[in-house]
Design an enzyme around this catalytic site. Sequence first.
Site, PDB file in Angstrom:
ATOM      1  N   HIS A  77     -13.074  12.571   6.518  1.00  0.00           N
ATOM      2  CA  HIS A  77     -12.534  11.757   5.417  1.00  0.00           C
ATOM      3  C   HIS A  77     -13.109  10.345   5.472  1.00  0.00           C
ATOM      4  O   HIS A  77     -13.639   9.918   6.494  1.00  0.00           O
ATOM      5  CB  HIS A  77     -11.004  11.665   5.506  1.00  0.00           C
ATOM      6  CG  HIS A  77     -10.317  12.921   5.066  1.00  0.00           C
ATOM      7  ND1 HIS A  77     -10.063  13.966   5.933  1.00  0.00           N
ATOM      8  CD2 HIS A  77      -9.826  13.311   3.863  1.00  0.00           C
ATOM      9  CE1 HIS A  77      -9.448  14.943   5.278  1.00  0.00           C
ATOM     10  NE2 HIS A  77      -9.301  14.576   4.021  1.00  0.00           N
ATOM     11  N   LYS A 127      -8.769   6.242   5.531  1.00  0.00           N
ATOM     12  CA  LYS A 127      -7.634   7.161   5.731  1.00  0.00           C
ATOM     13  C   LYS A 127      -6.862   6.781   6.993  1.00  0.00           C
ATOM     14  O   LYS A 127      -7.453   6.545   8.042  1.00  0.00           O
ATOM     15  CB  LYS A 127      -8.127   8.615   5.816  1.00  0.00           C
ATOM     16  CG  LYS A 127      -7.000   9.616   5.948  1.00  0.00           C
ATOM     17  CD  LYS A 127      -7.464  11.036   5.683  1.00  0.00           C
ATOM     18  CE  LYS A 127      -6.343  12.052   5.881  1.00  0.00           C
ATOM     19  NZ  LYS A 127      -5.171  11.809   5.006  1.00  0.00           N
TER      20      LYS A 127
HETATM   21  N1  LIG Z   1      -2.105  15.948  -1.226  1.00  0.00           N
HETATM   22  C1  LIG Z   1      -3.341  15.603  -1.627  1.00  0.00           C
HETATM   23  O1  LIG Z   1      -4.015  16.349  -2.362  1.00  0.00           O
HETATM   24  C2  LIG Z   1      -3.887  14.267  -1.200  1.00  0.00           C
HETATM   25  C3  LIG Z   1      -3.127  13.462  -0.398  1.00  0.00           C
HETATM   26  N2  LIG Z   1      -3.553  12.197  -0.093  1.00  0.00           N
HETATM   27  C4  LIG Z   1      -2.605  11.374   0.636  1.00  0.00           C
HETATM   28  O2  LIG Z   1      -2.036  10.443  -0.294  1.00  0.00           O
HETATM   29  C5  LIG Z   1      -1.673   9.245   0.392  1.00  0.00           C
HETATM   30  C6  LIG Z   1      -2.310   8.055  -0.321  1.00  0.00           C
HETATM   31  O3  LIG Z   1      -3.705   8.152  -0.210  1.00  0.00           O
HETATM   32  P1  LIG Z   1      -4.671   7.081  -0.906  1.00  0.00           P
HETATM   33  O4  LIG Z   1      -4.398   7.038  -2.349  1.00  0.00           O
HETATM   34  O5  LIG Z   1      -6.043   7.373  -0.437  1.00  0.00           O
HETATM   35  O6  LIG Z   1      -4.165   5.750  -0.197  1.00  0.00           O
HETATM   36  P2  LIG Z   1      -4.275   4.254  -0.754  1.00  0.00           P
HETATM   37  O7  LIG Z   1      -3.974   3.374   0.415  1.00  0.00           O
HETATM   38  O8  LIG Z   1      -5.499   4.057  -1.529  1.00  0.00           O
HETATM   39  O9  LIG Z   1      -3.069   4.198  -1.783  1.00  0.00           O
HETATM   40  C7  LIG Z   1      -1.743   4.140  -1.415  1.00  0.00           C
HETATM   41  C8  LIG Z   1      -1.092   3.247  -2.414  1.00  0.00           C
HETATM   42  O10 LIG Z   1       0.303   3.269  -2.209  1.00  0.00           O
HETATM   43  C9  LIG Z   1       0.732   1.932  -2.245  1.00  0.00           C
HETATM   44  N3  LIG Z   1       1.995   1.790  -1.558  1.00  0.00           N
HETATM   45  C10 LIG Z   1       2.223   1.794  -0.240  1.00  0.00           C
HETATM   46  N4  LIG Z   1       3.539   1.634  -0.041  1.00  0.00           N
HETATM   47  C11 LIG Z   1       4.102   1.521  -1.286  1.00  0.00           C
HETATM   48  C12 LIG Z   1       5.407   1.315  -1.753  1.00  0.00           C
HETATM   49  N5  LIG Z   1       6.430   1.187  -0.908  1.00  0.00           N
HETATM   50  N6  LIG Z   1       5.626   1.286  -3.086  1.00  0.00           N
HETATM   51  C13 LIG Z   1       4.625   1.423  -3.937  1.00  0.00           C
HETATM   52  N7  LIG Z   1       3.356   1.570  -3.571  1.00  0.00           N
HETATM   53  C14 LIG Z   1       3.121   1.623  -2.243  1.00  0.00           C
HETATM   54  C15 LIG Z   1      -0.364   1.144  -1.610  1.00  0.00           C
HETATM   55  O11 LIG Z   1      -0.219  -0.213  -1.932  1.00  0.00           O
HETATM   56  P3  LIG Z   1      -0.921  -1.352  -1.030  1.00  0.00           P
HETATM   57  O12 LIG Z   1      -2.333  -1.331  -1.501  1.00  0.00           O
HETATM   58  O13 LIG Z   1      -0.156  -2.565  -1.377  1.00  0.00           O
HETATM   59  O14 LIG Z   1      -0.764  -0.929   0.389  1.00  0.00           O
HETATM   60  C16 LIG Z   1      -1.560   1.795  -2.282  1.00  0.00           C
HETATM   61  O15 LIG Z   1      -1.797   1.261  -3.559  1.00  0.00           O
HETATM   62  C17 LIG Z   1      -2.136   9.436   1.835  1.00  0.00           C
HETATM   63  O16 LIG Z   1      -1.032   9.890   2.593  1.00  0.00           O
HETATM   64  C18 LIG Z   1      -3.194  10.533   1.738  1.00  0.00           C
HETATM   65  O17 LIG Z   1      -3.357  11.261   2.900  1.00  0.00           O
HETATM   66  C19 LIG Z   1      -4.727  11.723  -0.548  1.00  0.00           C
HETATM   67  C20 LIG Z   1      -5.547  12.492  -1.318  1.00  0.00           C
HETATM   68  C21 LIG Z   1      -5.183  13.839  -1.707  1.00  0.00           C
HETATM   69  O1  LIG Z   2      -6.344  10.789   2.551  1.00  0.00           O
HETATM   70  C1  LIG Z   2      -7.095  11.517   1.870  1.00  0.00           C
HETATM   71  O2  LIG Z   2      -8.057  11.057   1.240  1.00  0.00           O
HETATM   72  C2  LIG Z   2      -6.786  12.945   1.795  1.00  0.00           C
HETATM   73  N1  LIG Z   2      -5.709  13.372   2.370  1.00  0.00           N
HETATM   74  C3  LIG Z   2      -5.188  14.683   2.335  1.00  0.00           C
HETATM   75  C4  LIG Z   2      -4.929  15.187   3.732  1.00  0.00           C
HETATM   76  O3  LIG Z   2      -4.501  14.415   4.596  1.00  0.00           O
HETATM   77  O4  LIG Z   2      -5.109  16.380   3.960  1.00  0.00           O
HETATM   78  C5  LIG Z   2      -5.940  15.612   1.440  1.00  0.00           C
HETATM   79  C6  LIG Z   2      -7.370  15.296   1.181  1.00  0.00           C
HETATM   80  O5  LIG Z   2      -8.177  15.901   2.138  1.00  0.00           O
HETATM   81  C7  LIG Z   2      -7.668  13.835   1.016  1.00  0.00           C
END
Ligand SMILES: NC(=O)C1=CN([C@@H]2O[C@H](COP(=O)(O)OP(=O)(O)OC[C@H]3O[C@@H](n4cnc5c(N)ncnc54)[C@H](OP(=O)(O)O)[C@@H]3O)[C@@H](O)[C@H]2O)C=CC1
Ligand SMILES: O=C(O)C1=N[C@H](C(=O)O)C[C@H](O)C1
Length: 257
Positions: free
Chosen positions: A150, A154
């Site tokens: 990743h 992450k």
């Molecule tokens: N299930 C799936 O298919 C996937 C899952 N994921 C998961 O999704 C999660 C997020 O990933 P990603 O988007 O890359 O992470 P990012 O850090 O880019 O985004 C997370 C966002 O959430 C915000 N945030 C954190 N705490 C709060 C809060 N209390 N209230 C509102 N907003 C908040 C952060 O704000 P700030 O910038 O201020 O910290 C940021 O904008 C991770 O756990 C990742 O592993 C990711 C991709 C695919």
């Molecule tokens: O953080 C990510 O980017 C992703 N998180 C998910 C995970 O923890 O499995 C899914 C995806 O691979 C992207």
Amino acid sequence: MTVAVGVTGATGRMGREVVAAARERADCEVAFAVNREPDGGTVEGVAVEPAAEFDALLGEHEPDAVVDFTGPDSALEYAHACVEADAEVAFVTGTTGFDDAAFADLEAASESIPLLHAPNFARGVQALVNVVGQAVRNLPGYDVELVETHHNGKRDAPSGTANRLLEEIEANGDFAGRNHGREGEEPREEGEIGVHALRAGDVTGEHEVVLAGNDEEVRLTHRAEDRGVFAAGAVDAAVWIAGRKAGRYDFADVIDE
Ligand SMILES: NC(=O)C1=CN([C@@H]2O[C@H](COP(=O)(O)OP(=O)(O)OC[C@H]3O[C@@H](n4cnc5c(N)ncnc54)[C@H](OP(=O)(O)O)[C@@H]3O)[C@@H](O)[C@H]2O)C=CC1
Ligand SMILES: O=C(O)C1=N[C@H](C(=O)O)C[C@H](O)C1
């Protein structure tokens, strides 16, 4: 019927994609979007509100579902807020990095609201999980190694998807435990599952399971090319779960229907 969704973490890597995916669909609309510190901006033309307004926004807009990609602590806070809300709202989260206590907390929330958590909303990953189980059953005694790669931003390792794949591997074979990031001078222990988390550049997400015996190996790989694939799956899940009864649902339920 148009399904209205509230999006949390809206300015994050995934939140942006969810807003875009929801706006692309005729049967979905974004009721509101929040982020921790939104600094008054917009995502895809949708105003991003401060997370502190979340409860008020739930009451004002009464969305059918909240779609959450934030972090484990905040995801639990949003799930609790949905439980406490007067309106009936489902909670869909793709957030990863939950520990056992947090999973138990989500389970408890699902007694009051429809709740769906998936560590990976790519349909291909669900297929990978199924195929990996089959391969492990067909290849008893083969060495199994899991490698996930990743982007360097992450936080959690191994990924939520890797943990899901490990559960599937262990459920389908006889293994001696997990060896995370092997090092030292001993050879591979018989029956161990090697687990390796690479963090590099802007890789969207790759998971590979290697099953190797003498003179042959199988490599099963899923590679996400674009976060849009996760967002599309999460919005599919939100549309699917809207209006269902309280309970814990899985992305497989969405795909299998
Ligand atoms: N299930 C799936 O298919 C996937 C899952 N994921 C998961 O999704 C999660 C997020 O990933 P990603 O988007 O890359 O992470 P990012 O850090 O880019 O985004 C997370 C966002 O959430 C915000 N945030 C954190 N705490 C709060 C809060 N209390 N209230 C509102 N907003 C908040 C952060 O704000 P700030 O910038 O201020 O910290 C940021 O904008 C991770 O756990 C990742 O592993 C990711 C991709 C695919
Ligand atoms: O953080 C990510 O980017 C992703 N998180 C998910 C995970 O923890 O499995 C899914 C995806 O691979 C992207």
